[in-house]
Design a protein around this motif. Structure first.
Motif, PDB file in Angstrom:
ATOM      1  N   LYS A 180       0.786  -1.168   0.068  1.00 21.88           N
ATOM      2  CA  LYS A 180      -0.033   0.098  -0.005  1.00 21.88           C
ATOM      3  C   LYS A 180       0.973   1.360  -0.073  1.00 21.88           C
ATOM      4  O   LYS A 180       1.586   1.467   0.703  1.00 21.88           O
ATOM      5  CB  LYS A 180      -0.943   0.077   1.209  1.00 21.88           C
ATOM      6  N   VAL A 194      -9.198  -2.364   7.558  1.00 20.23           N
ATOM      7  CA  VAL A 194      -8.085  -2.830   7.915  1.00 20.23           C
ATOM      8  C   VAL A 194      -8.157  -2.703   9.428  1.00 20.23           C
ATOM      9  O   VAL A 194      -7.222  -3.553  10.158  1.00 20.23           O
ATOM     10  CB  VAL A 194      -6.892  -2.183   7.520  1.00 20.23           C
ATOM     11  N   ALA A 195      -8.833  -1.914  10.076  1.00 24.11           N
ATOM     12  CA  ALA A 195      -8.657  -1.805  11.412  1.00 24.11           C
ATOM     13  C   ALA A 195     -10.099  -2.182  12.087  1.00 24.11           C
ATOM     14  O   ALA A 195     -10.254  -1.800  13.234  1.00 24.11           O
ATOM     15  CB  ALA A 195      -8.567  -0.172  11.675  1.00 24.11           C
ATOM     16  N   VAL A 200      -7.488  -4.896  20.474  1.00 21.06           N
ATOM     17  CA  VAL A 200      -6.798  -3.563  20.074  1.00 21.06           C
ATOM     18  C   VAL A 200      -7.506  -2.503  21.167  1.00 21.06           C
ATOM     19  O   VAL A 200      -8.816  -2.595  21.156  1.00 21.06           O
ATOM     20  CB  VAL A 200      -7.316  -3.299  18.679  1.00 21.06           C
ATOM     21  N   ILE A 201      -6.981  -1.580  21.530  1.00 23.27           N
ATOM     22  CA  ILE A 201      -7.383  -0.622  22.232  1.00 23.27           C
ATOM     23  C   ILE A 201      -7.490   0.427  21.397  1.00 23.27           C
ATOM     24  O   ILE A 201      -6.127   0.981  21.022  1.00 23.27           O
ATOM     25  CB  ILE A 201      -6.610  -0.443  23.569  1.00 23.27           C
ATOM     26  N   HIS A 227      -5.430   3.127  15.707  1.00 22.43           N
ATOM     27  CA  HIS A 227      -4.663   2.323  14.903  1.00 22.43           C
ATOM     28  C   HIS A 227      -5.052   2.386  13.472  1.00 22.43           C
ATOM     29  O   HIS A 227      -4.017   2.433  12.561  1.00 22.43           O
ATOM     30  CB  HIS A 227      -5.189   0.742  15.265  1.00 22.43           C
ATOM     31  N   PHE A 228      -5.987   2.815  12.943  1.00 19.93           N
ATOM     32  CA  PHE A 228      -6.324   3.016  11.607  1.00 19.93           C
ATOM     33  C   PHE A 228      -5.482   4.276  11.302  1.00 19.93           C
ATOM     34  O   PHE A 228      -4.844   4.343  10.095  1.00 19.93           O
ATOM     35  CB  PHE A 228      -7.833   3.236  11.416  1.00 19.93           C
ATOM     36  N   SER A 230      -2.791   5.513  12.491  1.00 12.87           N
ATOM     37  CA  SER A 230      -1.355   5.066  12.429  1.00 12.87           C
ATOM     38  C   SER A 230      -1.271   4.276  11.066  1.00 12.87           C
ATOM     39  O   SER A 230      -0.190   4.425  10.415  1.00 12.87           O
ATOM     40  CB  SER A 230      -1.156   4.415  13.574  1.00 12.87           C
ATOM     41  N   ALA A 231      -2.097   3.537  10.559  1.00 12.17           N
ATOM     42  CA  ALA A 231      -1.903   2.765   9.530  1.00 12.17           C
ATOM     43  C   ALA A 231      -1.860   3.324   8.187  1.00 12.17           C
ATOM     44  O   ALA A 231      -1.114   3.459   7.355  1.00 12.17           O
ATOM     45  CB  ALA A 231      -2.893   1.629   9.237  1.00 12.17           C
ATOM     46  N   SER A 253       1.337   5.619   7.988  1.00  5.66           N
ATOM     47  CA  SER A 253       2.455   4.575   7.636  1.00  5.66           C
ATOM     48  C   SER A 253       2.278   4.699   5.975  1.00  5.66           C
ATOM     49  O   SER A 253       3.443   4.163   5.595  1.00  5.66           O
ATOM     50  CB  SER A 253       2.281   3.419   8.090  1.00  5.66           C
ATOM     51  N   VAL A 254       1.303   4.663   5.311  1.00 12.24           N
ATOM     52  CA  VAL A 254       1.279   4.313   3.910  1.00 12.24           C
ATOM     53  C   VAL A 254       1.033   5.322   2.941  1.00 12.24           C
ATOM     54  O   VAL A 254       1.193   5.310   1.754  1.00 12.24           O
ATOM     55  CB  VAL A 254       0.230   3.177   3.685  1.00 12.24           C
TER      56      VAL A 254
END
Lengths: 661, 319
Positions: free
Chosen positions: B210, B239-240, B266-267, B272-273, B275-276, B279-280
């Motif tokens: 990605k 994804v999350a 997952v907390i 988390h989304f 951050s993902a 990252s991409v």
């Protein structure tokens, strides 16, 4: 209410050890109070303070509590874990506990050294210790790992750095593959005339080493070859080498040189910095190792027009083979030493210095070749019109220490400038002007050499050169160069007429350094040279485990430093090979395969290439040996499926809660 | 075997959860064989006082949907908790705060200002806001107190199980009801769904490396039918997000909005989304990154559409 779900359920007994660090911590923080407060927490079985926890007595306190009280988690409140974490981990290891059941609270650098003494400083220490206590509850044992090391080393680059490293390893009777992209080893050092400060002939000290390389049975020499691909990891690298077609069979060629002699086609000699000529079939210089010519396909008329083959007709050994093709060879090695050297700065863009326009302006490398007895003029200094120059200007810092080009100092130019002065005096007895910014003569015997050259009536002008222009030809002296320069010591502009000028050009990263960096997964520092793991304490290692950098590919340096670095890297490679195995970091990422949804968000992120996708199981996986535990993947994983050992979400959140709540 | 006693209730929700419960269709007859429904305001004429009269722990299972944003909802949550042996948070609002949870970007006064004063359709006859009590000629009238902060059900009372979704898919509802009927309940705290992995695991689109250069909104283009939506620049939260829904939305080219909540363990789903996505993003240039991200029109609504009260920050800080 805690946001954390679940806790390890074994019987947790924490020991807390608060260090005074002499007065370093104790004069700011009430260490006894910190120990008392820690003891009040439920999970803490014992809390002690001691004047030097890192001393053997301090270590013994921990050891005894583990043995006698059954302590199974340890918190040390002391200095930065960068200093003594390993020491305390060893205490745990020796006492039968997994070393990762330790947490260090840094109450020195992060507390005592920052704050005024008093209750607030003590309270902060309390909070840091509580964070560590809450965190260590979530620690679990981590298995340490080692990898076997295949007993062979690849050395990339056959200059003095690569030669030295290869010889050191081969002399320990270990296999070395030495890969050099030019037709001969020798590198830049083979092009130099004399070496500073002792003025021994460069070829005279280098050639014996080159011959040793050729003779040593443990060295597999591959010249005219390039590394094109590296895969695998420390201890087990797979390397693909392209052996470029020489069009001469190395096994048949006896090195008689008849092909070179008979070849009717000439071109500029790269070895002579384009000042001399070579044939289309050539060895770069007389002492070349191996003494086997190559046919330059770009220049050979047979390749260009389909006619000639003079070399083939005269070769008695029948070694000429126009059908030869590039060969790809796979190597398996445990360690890699990168010694790819440097390029010299091209001063053409500094147009005011006239390089390329004015025929008597040379670069330092060109001047080396002009001085060399094996060079294009047989060691005679000559101007474009064939006269011997009567005066010389040596210009320092061309492309170095210059914000427009390279900010760094190239380190060798001051010394070779002095050498040029001496050589010029010796050969012509003429005038020499040194135009310098600062004289940096910091090696052994270097300052003494500077003094010696000062005594030879060389004129030193401190300042930055502005321009070099050509004066109108004088009927008696011919064309002269006119240098315009500020003399900062006299405080004025000076104009210097000379016959010849030498630009001491910067040492720069190889033009293809980025490509090499990608093949080997190396970092590069701001100046473009390859990045060492630590600038002071680990200057030959890199962030890629098992790959070392030596010589000028790491940064400009002179021959003694290069040789020392090469020996150091050889020792590092040997240490791995002789032991046959190597410990790799325990703090690595782990993917919970029951949670990985194959979204592939992590796949392109790993800076170490440690993540790969397993098509069969349809999950991403981490190669633990390549992983450095940076947790880039863990931060990105939207499923929370990746966590780095000892840095799990529960550990980090527990620590934050401990500090804040 | 004695029949189960079942209660169903709604708090801060839209009513979709009740529809979702009815989606089990004629299997409701199976449910009726196994259970008596003792309380279900949408379908059964039972009053609060009837619930009050029940003994503690006399209800076997309570399916509670909706978040908690006022005093009545909190009161009912506490009362039903006391009366029920098993409390199940049903649907995204009860589990994570849901759409009403986005109210945590504001406080009560801001919401009242908008609803009772600033909207174009409100008559401008002064600042009239709801009051918890009002003395009318007929006597004192009371309405529930509206809270500043929306809470998830488990932030108010203990919850045994969670059924995710906005609303839960029929098959997810039935998975839970079947377990109840058969008496095969999973460990306490389980989020009941057919998948513990992310929606991607259910999704048939092809996924690859990605790298996002441009973030799109759904109306801007028709995405390639077989390639991962996130790779095409649509912010698909799949994804999350826990799977089990069957990846229904991405299959019809609508990016997942995250209604099944975070993946197991997952907390903070939104973090988390975020951050993902961060990252991409395919750039190392700060200015370019800013430009790419400026196309995310509603960052909180995208990352935390159903889970703001369940996040680490829970709500916006308003001074």
């Amino acid at each position: 209410m805690s946001i954390l779900k679940g806790k390890p359920d074994d019987d947790i007994k924490i020991g807390v050890y608060v260090c005074h660090c002499g007065h370093n911590i104790a004069s700011t923080v009430d260490v006894e109070e910190v120990a008392r407060r820690a003891k009040e927490l439920g999970e803490v079985s014992v809390a002690r303070d001691y004047v030097y926890m890192c001393s053997s007595k301090g270590q013994n306190l921990i050891r005894q509590d583990i043995m006698q009280l059954g302590i199974n988690r340890v918190v040390v409140a002391a200095c930065s874990p960068r200093l003594y974490e390993q020491t305390f981990q060893n205490v745990l290891r020796e006492s039968g506990l997994n070393p990762y059941l330790l947490q260090v609270a840094n109450i020195r650098e992060q507390c005592a050294w920052l704050h005024e003494p008093g209750p607030l400083a003590t309270e902060k220490a309390n909070r840091l210790v509580k964070g560590a206590i809450k965190r260590v509850i979530h620690h679990s044992p981590i298995e340490e790992q080692s990898v076997p090391v295949f007993p062979a080393t690849l050395v990339i680059g056959g200059g003095i750095a690569g030669i030295q490293a290869a010889l050191e390893i081969a002399n320990s009777q270990q296999i070395v593959y030495l890969v050099e992209r030019e037709p001969s080893i020798g590198g830049h050092m083979a092009q130099f005339d004399k070496t500073f400060p002792t003025l021994d002939c460069s070829a005279c000290i280098l050639t014996p080493k080159m011959n040793e390389v050729a003779r040593n049975p443990y060295i597999r020499l591959m010249t005219y070859s390039e590394v094109v691909e590296v895969s695998g990891y420390v201890g087990n690298f797979n390397v693909k080498v392209r052996r470029k077609a020489r069009y001469i069979d190395e096994d048949k060629c006896v090195g008689c040189g008849i092909c070179v002699e008979k070849c009717p086609w000439s071109t500029e000699s790269e070895f002579d910095a384009d000042l001399g000529v070579r044939k289309a079939v050539y060895t770069p210089f007389p002492q070349a190792i191996p003494n086997i010519p190559v046919i330059d396909k770009e220049r050979c008329v047979y390749f260009l027009k389909g006619k000639c083959r003079a070399c083939e007709k005269f070769c008695e050994a029948k070694a000429i083979n126009f059908q030869q093709e590039d060969l790809f060879i796979e190597l398996h090695v445990g360690a890699i030493i990168v010694a790819t050297g440097y390029d010299v700065f091209d001063p053409t863009p500094i147009s005011q210095y006239g390089y390329g326009r004015l025929p008597n302006v040379f670069t330092s490398l060109e001047f080396e070749r002009l001085c060399s007895p094996s060079g294009p003029t047989g060691g005679q200094l000559k101007l474009a019109d064939g006269r011997e120059p009567k005066s010389l200007a040596v210009i320092h810092c061309v492309g170095s220490r210059d914000q427009n080009y390279n900010a760094y100092c190239s380190r060798v130019c001051c010394m070779h400038s002095l050498k040029y002065s001496h050589l010029f005096k010796e050969k012509t007895g003429g005038e020499v002007y040194q135009i310098y910014i600062d004289m940096r003569c910091t090696g052994k015997g270097y300052e003494e050499f500077y003094e010696r050259v000062q005594g030879e009536h060389v004129r030193f002008i401190r300042g930055k050169l502005a321009t070099i222009t050509a004066d109108s030809p004088d009927s008696e002296t011919g064309e002269k160069l006119s240098l315009s320069c500020e003399d900062t010591l006299l405080g004025g502009l000076v104009n210097i007429p000379v016959d010849m000028a030498v630009l001491c050009v910067a040492l720069e990263p190889r033009h293809d350094a980025e490509q090499v960096a990608q093949i080997l997964r190396l970092g590069r520092s701001r100046d473009g040279f390859f990045m060492e793991r630590h600038p002071k304490l680990d200057p030959v290692a890199t962030m890629s485990e098992g790959i070392f950098i030596v010589g000028c590919c790491q940064g400009p340096k002179d021959i003694p430093d290069t040789v020392a670095q090469a020996s150091a890297a050889a020792a590092r490679a040997l240490a791995m090979i002789v032991r046959g195995k190597m410990e790799t970091g325990a703090i690595t990422a782990a993917i919970d395969e029951t949670l990985c949804s194959a979204c592939k968000v992590c796949n392109a992120l790993c800076p170490y290439g440690a993540i790969f996708f397993d098509e069969v199981s349809n999950v991403s996986r981490v190669n633990r040996i390549l992983c450095k535990g940076c947790n880039v993947c863990g931060a990105a994983c939207p499923s929370g499926a990746i966590s780095t050992r000892n840095f799990s979400e529960s550990q980090i959140l527990a620590e934050i809660e401990g500090v804040l709540v | 075997m004695a029949k189960l006693k079942l209660a169903l209730y709604w708090a801060a929700s839209c009513g979709g959860c009740e529809i979702a419960q009815l989606l089990i269709g004629d299997r409701i007859l199976k449910l009726a064989e196994a259970a008596d429904i003792v309380f279900w305001p949408v379908a059964i004429d039972a009053k609060y006082k009837d619930v009050e009269a029940m003994e503690d722990n006399s209800i076997d299972v309570c399916l509670f949907n909706g978040a908690i944003r006022n005093s009545e909802q909190e009161h009912m949550a506490r009362m039903l908790r006391a009366k029920s042996k098993v409390m199940i948070a049903y649907g995204a609002c009860a589990c994570r705060g849901g759409i009403p949870g986005l109210g945590n970007l504001h406080n009560r006064q801001q919401i009242f200002d908008t609803v009772y004063r600033d909207t174009a359709s409100t008559e401008k006859n002064g600042n009239i806001f709801p009051q918890p009590s009002y003395k009318a000629p007929e006597g004192e009238l009371e309405i529930p107190v509206f809270y500043d902060t929306v809470s998830t059900l488990n932030q108010v009372v203990d919850v045994e199980y969670y059924i995710p979704g906005c609303p839960p898919e029929e098959k997810t509802t039935w998975l839970a009801l079947e377990a109840l009927i058969q008496g095969k309940l999973p460990p306490r705290g389980t989020v009941i769904s057919h998948n513990v992995k992310a929606v991607c695991d259910d999704c048939s689109r092809k996924r690859d490396i990605k790298k996002i250069k441009k973030i799109h909104r759904t109306y801007e283009f028709i995405p390639e039918p077989e390639i991962c939506l996130l790779e095409q620049g649509l912010l698909c939260v799949g994804v999350a997000t826990r799977g089990g829904c069957g990846a229904l939305c991405p299959q019809v080219s609508m990016p997942c909005t995250g209604c099944y909540g975070p993946v197991e363990g997952v907390i903070d789903q939104g973090a988390h989304f975020l951050s993902a996505v961060a990252s991409v993003i395919d750039s190392k240039d700060e200015e370019e990154i800013r430009t790419i991200l400026s196309d995310v029109r509603d960052p909180v609504g995208t990352c935390y559409r159903y889970s703001l009260p369940d996040s680490l920050v829970r709500r916006a800080s308003i001074k």
